[in-house]
Design a protein around this motif. Sequence first.
Motif, PDB file in Angstrom:
ATOM      1  N   SER A 195       0.504 -36.121 -15.209  1.00 36.56           N
ATOM      2  CA  SER A 195       1.727 -35.343 -14.967  1.00 36.56           C
ATOM      3  C   SER A 195       2.708 -35.538 -16.113  1.00 36.56           C
ATOM      4  O   SER A 195       3.901 -35.753 -15.898  1.00 36.56           O
ATOM      5  CB  SER A 195       2.354 -35.750 -13.631  1.00 36.56           C
TER       6      SER A 195
ATOM      7  N   THR B 286       6.162 -33.541 -16.381  1.00 35.41           N
ATOM      8  CA  THR B 286       7.071 -33.587 -15.239  1.00 35.41           C
ATOM      9  C   THR B 286       8.517 -33.644 -15.716  1.00 35.41           C
ATOM     10  O   THR B 286       8.833 -34.329 -16.694  1.00 35.41           O
ATOM     11  CB  THR B 286       6.746 -34.806 -14.358  1.00 35.41           C
TER      12      THR B 286
ATOM     13  N   VAL C  31      12.358 -32.038  -8.857  1.00 36.17           N
ATOM     14  CA  VAL C  31      11.357 -32.661  -9.722  1.00 36.17           C
ATOM     15  C   VAL C  31      10.182 -31.697  -9.792  1.00 36.17           C
ATOM     16  O   VAL C  31       9.568 -31.379  -8.770  1.00 36.17           O
ATOM     17  CB  VAL C  31      10.901 -34.026  -9.180  1.00 36.17           C
ATOM     18  N   ARG C  32       9.904 -31.205 -10.974  1.00 39.08           N
ATOM     19  CA  ARG C  32       8.776 -30.285 -11.163  1.00 39.08           C
ATOM     20  C   ARG C  32       7.639 -31.046 -11.826  1.00 39.08           C
ATOM     21  O   ARG C  32       7.723 -31.447 -12.987  1.00 39.08           O
ATOM     22  CB  ARG C  32       9.192 -29.073 -11.999  1.00 39.08           C
ATOM     23  N   ILE C  33       6.574 -31.266 -11.065  1.00 42.58           N
ATOM     24  CA  ILE C  33       5.407 -32.002 -11.558  1.00 42.58           C
ATOM     25  C   ILE C  33       4.454 -31.003 -12.204  1.00 42.58           C
ATOM     26  O   ILE C  33       4.078 -30.001 -11.586  1.00 42.58           O
ATOM     27  CB  ILE C  33       4.711 -32.739 -10.402  1.00 42.58           C
TER      28      ILE C  33
ATOM     29  N   ASP D 178       1.086 -30.774 -15.329  1.00 43.83           N
ATOM     30  CA  ASP D 178       0.233 -31.453 -16.297  1.00 43.83           C
ATOM     31  C   ASP D 178      -0.034 -30.583 -17.526  1.00 43.83           C
ATOM     32  O   ASP D 178      -0.887 -30.885 -18.344  1.00 43.83           O
ATOM     33  CB  ASP D 178      -1.087 -31.898 -15.656  1.00 43.83           C
TER      34      ASP D 178
ATOM     35  N   PHE E 234       2.112 -25.966 -11.103  1.00 48.36           N
ATOM     36  CA  PHE E 234       3.133 -26.999 -10.966  1.00 48.36           C
ATOM     37  C   PHE E 234       3.372 -27.268  -9.489  1.00 48.36           C
ATOM     38  O   PHE E 234       2.861 -26.569  -8.612  1.00 48.36           O
ATOM     39  CB  PHE E 234       4.441 -26.567 -11.650  1.00 48.36           C
TER      40      PHE E 234
ATOM     41  N   ASP F 193       6.832 -28.365  -7.111  1.00 49.18           N
ATOM     42  CA  ASP F 193       8.258 -28.659  -7.054  1.00 49.18           C
ATOM     43  C   ASP F 193       8.607 -29.459  -5.811  1.00 49.18           C
ATOM     44  O   ASP F 193       8.208 -29.094  -4.698  1.00 49.18           O
ATOM     45  CB  ASP F 193       9.082 -27.365  -7.030  1.00 49.18           C
TER      46      ASP F 193
END
Length: 203
Positions: free
Chosen positions: A10, A13, A127-129, A131, A150, A152
């Motif tokens: 991630s 992020t 928080v936007r994860i 990769d 993604f 969120d």
Amino acid sequence: MAHITSIGASKFTTLDYVANTANNANSTAADLHALFVSNSSTILGTETATDETKESAVKHVGNIREFPSLGTPANIVNVPVYGQAASSQVAGQSDAPTLEFTLNYVPADHAGLDVLRKSATRLCFRVRIADADITTDANGVLLADNADKFADFYFFGTVASFEISPSLSDSLQATIAVTIEGDFNGPFALVADSSTSTYALPA
């Protein structure tokens, strides 16, 4: 479909926030999305058009070095039971976790966080994860279209502390602790079919 569907790091992020005074900790995905996005256009299957336009009040926290664990930890209570060899366990009310974000501190970029701490401003954090790299605007705030993958997560709270750690052998760092009001909401992402894009949990 833009939910993450494979194993991956991630490393892209990010953390964004917007001031929020309304009592909407139990908002729907659409309500939370609307805090950060001023319009969500229709995507006509090509999956190339940007589907988000940033609200002017949204701020991006850049140069984050370490993220905390997201989620609510368990609070397991042991309950003795008469005539039973071992006690049973029940889930008690969970305590909200302490979220600490470590930043590679850039005073010009991060001074606003200490202003928010002093004013105890109520914020909605996202928080936007991800990769993989996601479209950003000129200020570094992440936008997305339905080709991006993604997840969120949203939560409400305030900046509780802001500590700067000078170092002679590493980058200048700062640590912020964030309080939490209510629970986490997510993971949400853009879910597209042949003609439209919606923002929702995984199916």
